[in-house]
Design an enzyme around this catalytic site. Sequence first.
Site, mmCIF file in Angstrom:
data_model
loop_
_atom_site.group_PDB
_atom_site.id
_atom_site.type_symbol
_atom_site.label_atom_id
_atom_site.label_comp_id
_atom_site.label_asym_id
_atom_site.label_seq_id
_atom_site.Cartn_x
_atom_site.Cartn_y
_atom_site.Cartn_z
ATOM 1 N N ASP A 78 -6.139 8.427 1.764
ATOM 2 C CA ASP A 78 -5.101 8.420 0.618
ATOM 3 C C ASP A 78 -5.265 9.888 0.403
ATOM 4 O O ASP A 78 -6.111 10.352 -0.390
ATOM 5 C CB ASP A 78 -5.587 7.376 -0.155
ATOM 6 C CG ASP A 78 -4.777 7.594 -1.682
ATOM 7 O OD1 ASP A 78 -3.652 8.430 -1.498
ATOM 8 O OD2 ASP A 78 -4.835 6.838 -2.421
ATOM 9 N N ASN A 80 -2.679 11.428 -1.734
ATOM 10 C CA ASN A 80 -2.357 11.180 -2.968
ATOM 11 C C ASN A 80 -0.934 12.567 -2.947
ATOM 12 O O ASN A 80 -0.638 13.093 -3.972
ATOM 13 C CB ASN A 80 -3.045 11.230 -3.948
ATOM 14 C CG ASN A 80 -3.727 10.054 -4.505
ATOM 15 O OD1 ASN A 80 -3.025 9.190 -5.021
ATOM 16 N ND2 ASN A 80 -4.955 10.021 -4.458
ATOM 17 N N HIS A 176 -1.603 0.028 -2.503
ATOM 18 C CA HIS A 176 -1.609 0.444 -1.033
ATOM 19 C C HIS A 176 -1.442 -0.660 -0.018
ATOM 20 O O HIS A 176 -1.978 -1.868 -0.272
ATOM 21 C CB HIS A 176 -2.763 1.189 -0.964
ATOM 22 C CG HIS A 176 -2.891 2.584 -1.876
ATOM 23 N ND1 HIS A 176 -2.279 3.821 -1.255
ATOM 24 C CD2 HIS A 176 -3.254 2.773 -3.110
ATOM 25 C CE1 HIS A 176 -2.584 4.977 -2.056
ATOM 26 N NE2 HIS A 176 -3.045 4.041 -3.342
#
Length: 185
Positions: A78, A80, A176
């Site tokens: 991840d 971001n 997610h």
Amino acid sequence: IASKIAPKHIEIGCGIESYDNEGRIMRADYENFSVLSVYVPSASNIERLEFKMEFCEDFLSYIKDLKQKIPNLVICGDFNICHEAIDIHNPKGLAKTSGFLPMEREWMTRFLQECELTDTFRYLHPEKQEFSWWSYRANSRMKNLGWRLDYHFVSNPIKDKLTRTVILKEAVHSDHCPVMMEMSI
């Protein structure tokens, strides 16, 4: 990192205490490649944005150094960050939102170039718009108002070994969804 094959070595962290205390990086070394799992900080305010960008710069340096020892890397996690406009449902409206800020996107471009990495999903699906994260607000997942924040990057010399990348949006267990990559190594 889950593997049917036992790695030769497992490394927890990157040697920088402030990141290692948060459990942001893990690496499993195999015979001809290494797999890294990374969780890039999110940025809800200016202090966290500074921390995120500091992490990103340190991670870029860490990967460049690591590639000197281990040239074939698979980096998963991840980040971001939505790298390109196709990776977010509303690029114009969210242009000033953390995760899609110009400085974050520019860093990711530099990261891929300087570390000689390929975004596996974009490599196999250059025009496909799919997301891996949706806010819990405003019924975003049902409306498919998402962001692609989760990636698999591979060292350029092994990108031709990619066979498939999939975003498993049907798997609903958090904000997610899993992303999957298959390679023939």
